[in-house]
Write an enzyme that holds these catalytic residues in place. Structure first.
Site, PDB file in Angstrom:
ATOM      1  N   LEU A  17       0.765  -1.228   0.032  1.00 53.69           N
ATOM      2  CA  LEU A  17      -0.032   0.159   0.067  1.00 53.69           C
ATOM      3  C   LEU A  17       0.868   1.326   0.153  1.00 53.69           C
ATOM      4  CD1 LEU A  17      -2.844  -1.025   2.566  1.00 53.69           C
ATOM      5  CD2 LEU A  17      -3.013  -1.096   0.149  1.00 53.69           C
ATOM      6  N   LYS A  64      14.724  -6.000   5.564  1.00 55.17           N
ATOM      7  CA  LYS A  64      14.945  -5.032   6.770  1.00 55.17           C
ATOM      8  C   LYS A  64      16.449  -5.286   7.471  1.00 55.17           C
ATOM      9  CE  LYS A  64       9.931  -3.881   7.535  1.00 55.17           C
ATOM     10  NZ  LYS A  64       9.134  -3.542   8.788  1.00 55.17           N
ATOM     11  N   ASP A 101       9.226   2.051  12.126  1.00 55.73           N
ATOM     12  CA  ASP A 101       8.036   1.265  12.491  1.00 55.73           C
ATOM     13  C   ASP A 101       7.613   1.336  14.024  1.00 55.73           C
ATOM     14  OD1 ASP A 101       7.779  -0.100   9.953  1.00 55.73           O
ATOM     15  OD2 ASP A 101       9.325  -1.559  10.622  1.00 55.73           O
ATOM     16  N   GLY A 126       5.357 -13.264  19.830  1.00 60.41           N
ATOM     17  CA  GLY A 126       6.316 -13.313  18.737  1.00 60.41           C
ATOM     18  C   GLY A 126       7.672 -12.810  19.210  1.00 60.41           C
ATOM     19  N   ALA A 127       8.686 -13.173  18.338  1.00 59.13           N
ATOM     20  CA  ALA A 127       9.903 -12.590  18.615  1.00 59.13           C
ATOM     21  C   ALA A 127      10.706 -12.245  17.375  1.00 59.13           C
ATOM     22  CB  ALA A 127      10.850 -13.364  19.657  1.00 59.13           C
ATOM     23  N   GLY A 128      10.125 -12.026  16.376  1.00 55.20           N
ATOM     24  CA  GLY A 128      10.726 -11.893  15.052  1.00 55.20           C
ATOM     25  C   GLY A 128      11.233 -10.355  14.813  1.00 55.20           C
ATOM     26  N   GLY A 239      -3.071  -3.147  12.566  1.00 59.12           N
ATOM     27  CA  GLY A 239      -1.884  -2.495  12.267  1.00 59.12           C
ATOM     28  C   GLY A 239      -2.049  -1.685  10.915  1.00 59.12           C
TER      29      GLY A 239
HETATM   30  P1  ATR Z   1       8.240 -10.823  11.194  1.00 64.29           P
HETATM   31  O1  ATR Z   1       9.553  -9.868  10.505  1.00 64.29           O
HETATM   32  O2  ATR Z   1       6.900 -10.515  10.553  1.00 64.29           O
HETATM   33  O3  ATR Z   1       8.288 -10.638  12.570  1.00 64.29           O
HETATM   34  P2  ATR Z   1       9.692 -13.221  11.451  1.00 64.29           P
HETATM   35  O4  ATR Z   1      11.073 -12.509  11.403  1.00 64.29           O
HETATM   36  O5  ATR Z   1       9.647 -14.418  10.469  1.00 64.29           O
HETATM   37  O6  ATR Z   1       8.704 -12.178  10.576  1.00 64.29           O
HETATM   38  O7  ATR Z   1       9.032 -13.678  12.717  1.00 64.29           O
HETATM   39  C1  ATR Z   1       7.563 -14.261  12.818  1.00 64.29           C
HETATM   40  C2  ATR Z   1       7.167 -14.537  14.230  1.00 64.29           C
HETATM   41  O8  ATR Z   1       6.039 -15.135  14.020  1.00 64.29           O
HETATM   42  C3  ATR Z   1       8.093 -15.408  14.957  1.00 64.29           C
HETATM   43  O9  ATR Z   1       8.186 -15.110  16.297  1.00 64.29           O
HETATM   44  C4  ATR Z   1       7.588 -16.803  14.757  1.00 64.29           C
HETATM   45  O10 ATR Z   1       7.749 -17.689  15.864  1.00 64.29           O
HETATM   46  P3  ATR Z   1       9.151 -18.559  15.633  1.00 64.29           P
HETATM   47  O11 ATR Z   1      10.082 -17.769  16.068  1.00 64.29           O
HETATM   48  O12 ATR Z   1       8.788 -19.858  16.593  1.00 64.29           O
HETATM   49  O13 ATR Z   1       9.134 -19.075  14.148  1.00 64.29           O
HETATM   50  C5  ATR Z   1       5.980 -16.353  14.867  1.00 64.29           C
HETATM   51  N1  ATR Z   1       4.924 -17.323  14.349  1.00 64.29           N
HETATM   52  C6  ATR Z   1       5.021 -17.659  12.926  1.00 64.29           C
HETATM   53  N2  ATR Z   1       3.820 -18.633  12.849  1.00 64.29           N
HETATM   54  C7  ATR Z   1       3.447 -18.729  14.187  1.00 64.29           C
HETATM   55  C8  ATR Z   1       2.423 -19.924  14.577  1.00 64.29           C
HETATM   56  N3  ATR Z   1       1.660 -20.476  13.773  1.00 64.29           N
HETATM   57  N4  ATR Z   1       2.420 -19.679  15.829  1.00 64.29           N
HETATM   58  C9  ATR Z   1       2.866 -18.871  16.724  1.00 64.29           C
HETATM   59  N5  ATR Z   1       3.962 -18.135  16.370  1.00 64.29           N
HETATM   60  C10 ATR Z   1       4.149 -17.827  14.855  1.00 64.29           C
END
Ligand code: ATR
Length: 278
Positions: A17, A64, A101, A126-128, A239
């Site tokens: 977008l 990123k 962000d 989450g921790a990504g 978001g």
């Molecule tokens: P982004 O940049 O969008 O944060 P990312 O760095 O790939 O993408 O991180 C994706 C996050 O979503 C991670 O925390 C991932 O958990 P893992 O570290 O265990 O992979 C989480 N995630 C993705 N699918 C998930 C699911 N079905 N259930 C729980 N957590 C999920």
């Protein structure tokens, strides 16, 4: 260099977008600009960026982190987060990297939705990459405590270590969620919704009048938002506003003026298949 050329690099990128958002901002402020979406697989991104003659660019998934070594200068926040989403060409032709962000997230919550973040007890799922930016920004904005829960616990620990505030930041196991008490700020920073996977979340984690926020929007946010509505959380938001606010922050870095974001928010909100509660 072309003064009026801007772009977003990502892969995939066709649903972005950002071109629409920046074009509305430019029209609003009378700034002529071209903003294009460039599909850049990680293998060719560096070459594509080198060939780009514009003054600034946004960088989105999955680039990123990959863009960090291509920046000669990096803002403090981007360095802490370990990710750049905004590039600005400096006079000697090098790139400066920023990360808007976090500021976009905080502005969406506090300005658009009018909610105070200070003293909240937050839970980040989450921790990504998305979680990292959110965690640093929420702590800077004054949340009292942050608990990080991730499917892969080691990544939650790594994020907590990177933050380095053991008094305010804790990690817990996903399987223990129903025994952690409740939170008045729950952020879904997982990418589960993008692959249509749903999260197993107990209702007990939601404090009365809690804010439940999904960093995604559209279909990717729908399962978490539906769950949050059933819990009777006080506030439920996706978001979309964060996306628009981070774009406005990038725009301000490039053009020295911050656009008004309400009109484009309303336009994009009405085009989305699902509405969050406003
Ligand atoms: P982004 O940049 O969008 O944060 P990312 O760095 O790939 O993408 O991180 C994706 C996050 O979503 C991670 O925390 C991932 O958990 P893992 O570290 O265990 O992979 C989480 N995630 C993705 N699918 C998930 C699911 N079905 N259930 C729980 N957590 C999920």
């Amino acid at each position: 260099m072309s003064e009026s050329n801007f772009a977003v690099f990502g892969h995939p990128i066709r649903h972005s977008l950002s071109p629409r958002i920046h074009s509305v901002f430019g029209q609003q402020l009378g700034i002529a600009l071209q903003y294009t979406a460039i599909d850049a697989p990680p293998e060719t991104f560096a070459t594509q960026l080198q060939a780009f003659d514009g003054r600034g660019a946004n960088i989105t998934l999955p680039l990123k982190q990959a863009v960090l070594p291509l920046c000669a200068e990096i803002s403090d926040f981007a360095r802490r987060v370990g990710a750049v989403n905004t590039l600005t060409r400096r006079l000697d032709n090098h790139w400066r990297g920023d990360n808007t962000d976090g500021a976009g997230l905080v502005r969406d919550i506090t300005q658009r939705h009018g909610l105070d973040l200070r003293e909240r007890h937050g839970l980040i799922l989450g921790a990504g990459g998305a979680a990292r930016a959110a965690a640093f920004a929420l702590l800077d904005a004054g949340v009292a405590e942050l608990t990080i829960v991730n499917r892969t616990p080691e990544r939650a620990d790594a994020l907590a270590d990177a933050i380095g505030e053991p008094d305010r930041v804790h990690t817990r196991y996903w399987d223990d969620l129903d025994s952690l008490g409740n939170f008045d700020l729950i952020m879904n920073a997982t990418s589960a919704g993008h692959s249509r996977e749903s999260l197993q979340l107990p209702f007990a984690i939601v404090a009365p009048r809690a804010l439940c926020y999904d960093l995604s929007y559209g279909v990717a946010a729908s399962a978490f938002l539906a769950w949050a509505h059933v819990t009777k959380a006080g506030y439920v938001h996706d978001g979309l506003g964060m996306l628009i606010e981070q774009a406005a922050e990038s725009f301000a870095i490039w053009h020295g003026q911050r656009p008004d974001t309400d009109a484009v928010y309303e336009e994009l909100r009405s085009a989305l298949p699902l509405r969050a509660s406003d």
